[in-house]
Structure formats: C-alpha cells, structure tokens
Scaffold this motif. Structure first.
Motif, short mmCIF file in Angstrom:
data_model
loop_
_atom_site.label_atom_id
_atom_site.label_comp_id
_atom_site.label_asym_id
_atom_site.label_seq_id
_atom_site.Cartn_x
_atom_site.Cartn_y
_atom_site.Cartn_z
N UNK A 6 -6.96 11.72 -7.35
CA UNK A 6 -5.77 12.36 -7.18
C UNK A 6 -4.45 11.42 -7.40
N UNK A 7 -4.69 10.92 -8.69
CA UNK A 7 -3.19 10.14 -9.08
C UNK A 7 -3.21 10.21 -10.64
N UNK B 224 -4.28 10.51 -3.61
CA UNK B 224 -3.69 11.95 -2.92
C UNK B 224 -4.98 12.46 -2.04
N UNK C 271 4.29 11.26 -8.00
CA UNK C 271 3.40 10.77 -8.82
C UNK C 271 3.73 9.32 -9.08
N UNK D 149 -3.23 5.07 -1.64
CA UNK D 149 -2.75 5.42 -2.94
C UNK D 149 -3.06 6.64 -3.34
N UNK E 256 0.81 -1.07 0.11
CA UNK E 256 0.06 0.00 -0.10
C UNK E 256 0.84 1.19 -0.05
N UNK E 257 0.41 2.29 -0.57
CA UNK E 257 0.72 3.80 -0.57
C UNK E 257 1.72 3.72 -2.07
N UNK E 258 2.13 5.21 -2.29
CA UNK E 258 2.59 5.21 -3.68
C UNK E 258 3.97 5.75 -3.28
N UNK E 259 4.79 5.69 -4.61
CA UNK E 259 6.10 5.90 -4.78
C UNK E 259 6.95 5.39 -3.57
#
Ligand SMILES: Cc1cc2nc3c(=O)[nH]c(=O)nc-3n(C[C@H](O)[C@H](O)[C@H](O)COP(=O)(O)O)c2cc1C
Ligand code: SF4
Ligand code: SF4
Lengths: 247, 587
Positions: free
Chosen positions: B319-320, B56, B481, B54, A171-174
């Motif tokens: 928001x992605x 924003x 991003x 995931x 989970x989570x971005x970047x």
C-alpha cells in the motif's frame, strides 16, 4: 575541459571552476557563492530533502546539493522567482511544525529563522498545521522536541556516518513523517548518543537541544545576530575544507 | 505472544512478506514483533519501524478481524449514485471509520484506488476485493460480518473479478506460445535480439515512455558483477487497471519478456513487484512461474542453453503509490520505505543492491516478448512514427462501457469516447491524477507520446460531475501518497488539499486562485521526484481549462479562511459533545 583538469560552470553571472565529483553546491560554496540550503552540511552525504537549493539549468529544476557539476552548465539561482519559491518553502516548514521562536532556546542560532531573515519572510503566509508531535525528554542531557523538527535528516546522517551510532531515522509518510530513535523503546534515554556527538549538535533548529545550558549566550549576541546565514554557510564550508586538507 | 510463534520462518522470506504475515496473524504489528524481526533480519529496529510506518497496509494498532478498506478513487470509490457506501456500512455495523469496533470484529477505513475502476464501488475485505458495491450488497455484507461468516464462504459470485476486454489490437489479439520468444532470442543471439527491440521503437508503457531498447542497452553496457530485471506491477495510478488484467491473462508472455531481457542484459535474478492490492493474483502468478520452471523456461540452463540461468520472485507491496516510481520500488524491494533515490545515477547503472537493473512495466515486457517473436516491423506497422505499436487503456468513469481497450497509438480521444459510449462528456483525465485534464476542445487530440501520453488511465467525467470534488479527490490522493521526503511535496500537497477544501466549503476568495497557481508551481518545480512534479498538474489544468469550477465556488464577499466552528472540533471531542449548542452557526 581545460588541460589542468578543471572545468567551469556558470552560476548566474559568475563563471566558476569545479573538479570532477563536485556537486553544483560544492563548487558554488568553494567559489564563495551561496545557494540557500538547510539539509546540506559540508562533510555529510547530501540528501536533497529541503529543496531550498533547487536551481535551474536549461529547462530543468535540480537540487544543487545532489546534482553533479558538469562542464558548461548554465545555472540560474539568485533570481527573484527562485528566491520567492525558497521563501514559500521556508514558510511551509514553519507552518508544518510548531515553531515557538520567542521562547525557543535556539532563537538567534536557528538556521530556519536565519533563512527566513535572508529571504525576507515577514509572515507564515500559509495556515498553521498545529500537528501533535511527541516530545522526548527522557535523556538526562539531550531534549528532542519533534514539534520543531523540519525533517532535514542531518542528525540521521551525522549519527550514522560520522558518529557511527545510527541513533535516528525518519519514519512515516507525508506529514506523518517524524524523527524516530533507534531503540526498542523509541526513547532517547536508551540510545548511545552523547552530548559531544555531531548528531547532538547539528540540528539547524531547536528540535535537538542540549539540556541545562539555556541562554548561555544572550539574545542579541547569538550566531545570526552577528552574521547572516550566507556568511555562516561559507564559513562551514571552508572549515570542512581545512579539516579535509589536514587529514 | 511467545517468541517461537513469530520466529518460525527463515530470513529468506522478504521483509514485506514477513511483516504481512505478522499483520495477518495479529491484525497489527506489535512492537515486540518489530524487535524480533529486527533481530532476525539483523536490521536496526528503526528500519523495521520506518517500514511499518510507511506502508498503508501495516498498522501498529489492531484492526478488526474483518478489516475493510473502501477505495476512494473517483471510479471505484465508495460514492455510488449519491450514496456514501462507506458511511452506510459504518452505520449498519456501528463502526467509526478508522477505529476497530469495541468487540474487535470489524474496522472500516478508506484506501487509495484499488484498480477495480471498471466495476464501480469496490473494497478490500482482509485484502480480498469485493466489487460492484451498492446499498443492497452493503446490507448483505453487514449481515455476513455480524454473523461472522468467513469471507471464503461469502457468495462465490462476490469474490469474482470478471474482465471486460472491449477492444483488442496488436498485442491482445496475437496468440501466445510459451517459449517462442526465447527460442527466437537464443537462435539470433543477444545482440540481434536487442537490436530488434531497439529497431521496433518500443517505449515504456508505464508512463514515462523511455526507449526500452536503449534502457536494456545501457544496463547491458554498465560494468557490474550481476544485473537484475524488475517488472513494475505496482499499478497505483488511480483509474489504471490494465496491468491487473494483463497479469492474469498474459502473465506467461510478461514472464517471458523478462526472461528475454535477462538474456540480453545478462541477469540471473528477476522480480515482479506486485502491488499489495493485487495480492489475490498471487496464486495464478505462482502457477505461471511453476509451469515455466517445469517447461525449462525458467531456472538453470533455460531451453538447455548452458549458462543461461534466470529465475523470478514475486515481491508484494503493502500500500504505497510511490513504490511505482522505479527507484522507490527498488528501495522497497531492498526492504526499506519507498523513498525515491537521487537520480542520477539511474537504475540502469545503479539499481537493485547497487547493480545495473532494468525496470519495465508489465505491458512493456509483454510487447518485448511479442516483438522478439514477430519482429520489429510487425510492431512498427501499427501506431505513429514516434509512438510505435499499440497501447492498452483502462477506461472508467461516466461511460456505458468501462473496461480494457487496446488501440494503436494515434487514436483520437473522441474516438475512444465514442467507443466506450460516453455521452455529454465534460472532461477527461488521461494518465490518472498525475496526467492531464482535458476539455472538449482537446478531444481531437491523439493518444501518443508526442501528443497526449498515458500509462493507461482514462477517466471520463460527464456533464453532471462536480469537477471541484474531483480536484479535491486528487489533491487528497497526493497528500496521502506523498512519501514525505521533501518539503515542497510533503507540505505543498497538504496545502493544495486544504486550499481546495476551503474553496469548496465556501471560504475561498479570489486570492485563493492565485494562491493555487503559485502553490502548484512550487510543488511542480521544487519537488524531488515524479510524484511531486505531477501532483499539481490537475490543478493547473483545471485553472486553465475550467476556471468556472473554482470561481463559481468563491464568495462574492470576503469570507475569513479561519473557520471558528471547525477549530472548536477538538474542544468538542475532548468534552464529548456534539449538540447544537456546541456549534457556532455563523454562516
Ligand atoms: C509516482 C510514480 C508512480 C509510478 N507508478 C508506476 C506504476 O505503477 N507502474 C509503472 O509501470 N510505472 C510507474 N511509474 C513509472 C516508473 O518510474 C518507471 O518509469 C517505469 O516503471 C518504467 O517502465 P517502462 O519504461 O516500461 O514504462 C511511476 C512513476 C512515478 C513518478
Ligand atoms: S531533529 Fe533537527 S537535525 Fe534531526 S531531522 Fe529534525 S530538524 Fe533535522
Ligand atoms: S516529491 Fe513527494 S513523493 Fe517525491 S520524494 Fe518528494 S515528498 Fe516524496
């Protein structure tokens, strides 16, 4: 296509056969050719996230583990440029996490370390990220240290597809991406994972460790003290072939 | 919070919409709510958690009752004539960026481009865009917030987003009659409708430029029980805002283009995937859908044709940027984090729910509708031999006349710059941060798929612009991003940002230029998807076209990359000290 249904692809200087449905990685390993990888494991569906197995075919760069072999493919893999890129990615994985090799229980059995040896990595090269990541020691028998996780997704796939327990997710971005546990509390103690599960044993690094069995094999006699990551990868592949044949 | 007030809705609501409602109600998504949603949707709680993490616009910590997101784009970002508006508002309201004020009234943060680039500095207040910010307006806003005036009661002119169409060509000057394309399609049949699109030479307007007729044909020929049509209205490439305008003024033609596609491929369900930043467009889009349903242009037996059933739902992102990539978009539509799929298989054979799916840009569907009415030759008469028709541009940055411009393909960059009154131009960035950075040497080049290709973003940088700041902005954008799925992009985009920041901080050495070059190549070649493939373009272009940008920031003598003072930041934070003695002055 030849009459017996086999096609061939060419990897570097070697012409090798493949069967329909095989990826470049499958065909290569079956022919005894090693393409470096950390997130591929024979018997699990490929993911393509570590990108170490990226090879060139024509003017395209593709991941060997997710790209179907196709008749006549001309593939470049074991070249100085491609191995330099692989080394850089390995260095990236090192600086992104907090890898404490000298005091890690996995040392000598760790594939990230073994990959670094294989690629001749002598330093981290990039600046350390020193990310804060949570340790989950709640489970009586299994430790999860996210600091050492390389987000290879192997435990996620093993738990979901082989153990049928779906214990993990990412989970989570970047660089905020992290391994999470599929329980309301998010704690491993509340999950149905068992020490015998593939998910508890597949981690290539020291992020998932079985507790209370530290250093049973002394340093110097561990997996990658005896064998290279290439030898182990080829062994893993043939072991899976035998399992497939038996079943 | 009680169980009942979260469980009020049925599962037919899209997961993203459900989570948005919770976020609105509680200003965050509490852990308990995630568990309830998981139970309601019969999904693993880990999936809900990963979706929340995931996007924003979802948060697990409460935001303020006024939640303000400043765009950080080079055109609609918070720097206005040398003023840092984000900092000003934070000071006026005594807020630390990223943290709600102690009384919970307000929180202030930044977000990627919100598509208001032709209106200067802009922000979203609880999702509502406020454009044309300047220090005076910021002071007013601070007052409104401190006196807790509801946003609906803020000055009406603040809440308007006027459109500036500066040039119309083939598409934007053609009148549109609802139903005209469908009538023509039904008259000539699916085969001829498709043949007409193929003959027109229409190529995708979202950036990649894939042959649209070919895409529809592949989807039509894929064997399956059902097929889907998706309109990509995610428009996240910084500097792009043409879809924002098209969605408002040409929604009917777009919806009709989707319906023509459904007729050709045999789909009964379509989706418009709208970026969360454009949520304010929802009422007008819903009205357009309703109008078409009452006119018999959507729903069952469209135009009384037995068996021609098709309807469209709108799904709003959260928001992605990555969700503009078609396979990530499909994952998002399926209620998952927007992680790009392994391709092949492509969406035309394995798309939404594994079924053949056409994904096209807003502008592509509008063009398809008009081509169906006016014929392939009408379209081909404009443009170049390999780039038929016209292109709608979003022009912003250092020019007198930012706005929407439609040009035939083949137009020179110089002509565009003249028309938007851009003088003393140092560089243009075409196609957004993922596109190309060009210097005056290239202004005689043309906009066309065979030369300089663009999804529509056209950013102008005047002589006074600090290009290194632009590169740092773009690098920050990609690092923020990157979906995090693959190692070279997840880590490499961060390293690019760190390296550029270091150079700007006066800690760069000659070796860093080689470092940038190598890092860029790794990110470009080893990554999994188009985001990674294009994330370093601007650095590579910059190093080649404007090496001075970087070299002038390098120190003649060696400077350690390690910054002791910066490394003490966490110690200062822990001891809550920020006085002079807590800093090292070693510069
Ligand atoms: C990172 C990334 C972001 C993208 N964003 C968009 C977008 O906002 N809108 C869009 O139409 N296409 C976007 N695309 C391209 C889509 O993947 C896809 O090619 C396009 O929607 C197809 O439609 P078209 O053929 O009509 O252009 C993006 C691609 C990538 C790799
Ligand atoms: S815990 Fe181990 S197996 Fe799981 S994703 Fe992290 S590195 Fe891979
Ligand atoms: S290239 Fe970047 S955005 Fe694309 S899959 Fe990899 S991490 Fe995600």
């Amino acid at each position: 296509m030849t009459d017996d249904g086999t096609n061939t692809i060419r990897i570097d200087e070697q012409e090798i056969p493949f069967t329909a449905g095989q990826t470049i990685m499958d065909a290569a390993l079956a022919a005894g050719i090693y393409i470096p990888h950390l997130c591929h494991y024979p018997g699990l569906s490929p993911s393509g996230n570590c990108r170490l197995c990226v090879v060139e075919t024509g003017n395209r760069s593709v991941a060997a583990c997710t790209t179907p072999a196709a008749a006549g493919q001309q593939i470049r893999s074991d070249t100085p440029e491609m191995n330099a890129a692989r080394k850089a990615i390995t260095q990236m994985l090192f600086v992104e996490g907090n890898h404490i090799c000298p005091s890690c229980e996995k040392t000598g059995n760790c594939k990230l370390q073994a990959m670094a040896y294989h690629l001749g990595m002598l330093d981290d090269h990039f600046p350390q990220f020193y990310q804060r990541r949570e340790i989950d020691a709640s489970h009586p028998e299994i430790l999860l240290d996210r600091c050492r996780c390389i987000l290879c997704d192997l435990c996620v796939r093993a738990s979901r597809d082989i153990d049928k327990k779906n214990v993990f997710a990412i989970a989570g971005r970047g660089t905020n991406a992290q391994l999470i546990v599929n329980t309301p509390s998010g704690k491993l103690a509340d999950a149905s994972i068992a020490v015998t599960d593939l998910a508890a044993n597949i981690c290539p690094v020291g992020a998932i460790l079985i507790k209370e069995q530290g250093y049973q094999v002394p340093i110097g006699k561990r997996i990658f003290d005896q064998s290279t990551i290439k030898e182990i990868a080829l062994q893993e592949h043939s072991a899976q072939q035998e399992t497939d044949r038996d079943s | 919070m009680t169980r009942t007030n979260i469980c009020h809705s049925s599962n037919s609501e899209h997961l993203l919409h459900r989570l948005h409602a919770i976020q609105q109600q509680y200003r965050h998504i509490p852990s308990q709510a995630m568990q309830q949603v998981a139970a309601e949707y019969r999904l693993p709680v880990s999936q809900i958690k990963s979706v929340v993490a995931f996007y924003a616009f979802f948060s697990t910590q409460p935001c303020g009752r006024y939640h303000i997101l400043f765009s950080n784009c080079t055109s609609c970002g918070y720097w206005s004539n040398g003023h840092n508006l984000l900092q000003s508002l934070c000071q006026l309201l005594q807020v630390t960026p990223g943290q709600p004020r102690a009384d919970g009234l307000v929180s202030i943060d930044e977000t990627s481009c919100i598509g208001m680039c032709d209106h200067g500095a802009s922000m979203l207040v609880n999702g509502i865009p406020i454009i044309g910010l300047n220090p005076e307006k910021i002071a007013h806003i601070a007052q409104q917030i401190n006196s807790e005036v509801p946003i609906q009661h803020w000055s009406a002119t603040w809440l308007e987003v006027p459109d500036r169409v500066r040039r119309r060509d083939l598409l934007l000057s053609e009148a549109w009659i609802p139903g005209s394309a469908l009538q023509q399609a039904l008259k000539q049949g699916a085969d001829d409708t498709l043949a007409n699109i193929q003959r027109s030479g229409l190529r995708g307007r979202g950036g990649a430029g894939f042959d649209t007729g070919q895409k529809w044909r592949l989807c039509r020929e894929a064997s399956a029980d059902t097929r889907y049509v998706i309109c990509n209205a995610d428009e996240g490439e910084p500097g792009t805002f043409k879809d924002r305008y098209l969605l408002l003024e040409y929604a009917d033609a777009m919806l009709e283009g989707m319906t023509v596609c459904a007729f050709v491929i045999g789909a009964s369900q379509g989706f418009v995937y709208l970026r969360g930043e454009y949520r304010y467009l929802l009422p007008s889009l819903q009205a357009a859908l309703d109008r078409r349903r009452t006119q018999g242009l959507l729903g069952s037996c469209i135009l009384d044709r037995e068996g021609f059933d098709f309807d469209i739902s709108i799904v709003i992102g959260a928001g992605a940027y990555i969700c503009g990539e078609e396979s990530a978009l499909i994952e998002s539509l399926e209620g998952k984090p927007g992680i790009p799929r392994i391709r092949p298989p492509f969406p035309v054979t394995h798309g939404y729910l594994g079924q053949p799916t056409v994904v096209n840009n807003v502008e592509t569907f509008i063009a398809a509708a008009q081509i169906t009415v006016h014929g392939a030759d009408w379209f081909k008469a404009v443009g170049t031999s390999t780039s038929a028709g016209s292109k709608v541009f979003s022009i912003s940055g250092d020019c007198e006349k930012p706005g929407i411009y439609e040009y035939p393909f083949g137009i020179t960059i110089r002509q565009v710059l003249d028309d938007c009154d851009a003088v003393d131009v140092q560089a243009v960035q075409i196609g957004g941060p993922a596109g190309v950075l060009l210097s005056a040497r290239d202004f005689n080049r043309t906009i066309a798929f065979e030369d300089v290709s663009t999804g529509g973003s056209f950013l102008v940088f005047g002589k006074q612009r600090d290009l290194l700041a632009i590169h740092r902005n773009f690098a920050q954008f990609f690092a923020h991003e990157s979906c995090g799925f693959c190692a070279p992009c997840r880590v490499g985009t961060q390293l690019l940002k760190i390296t550029l920041d270091n150079i700007a901080a006066g800690r760069g050495s000659t070796g860093d230029l080689e470092e940038l070059q190598q890092l860029s190549q790794i990110v470009q070649h080893q990554s999994h998807c188009g985001l990674g493939h294009s994330a370093a373009n601007h650095v590579l272009n910059g190093l080649r076209q404007f090496p001075h940008t970087f070299t002038q920031a390098l120190k003649p003598h060696f400077t350690a990359r390690f910054d002791l003072d910066r490394s003490l930041a966490s110690a200062r934070q822990i001891t809550q000290r920020d006085d002079a003695a807590a800093h090292l002055d070693n510069r």
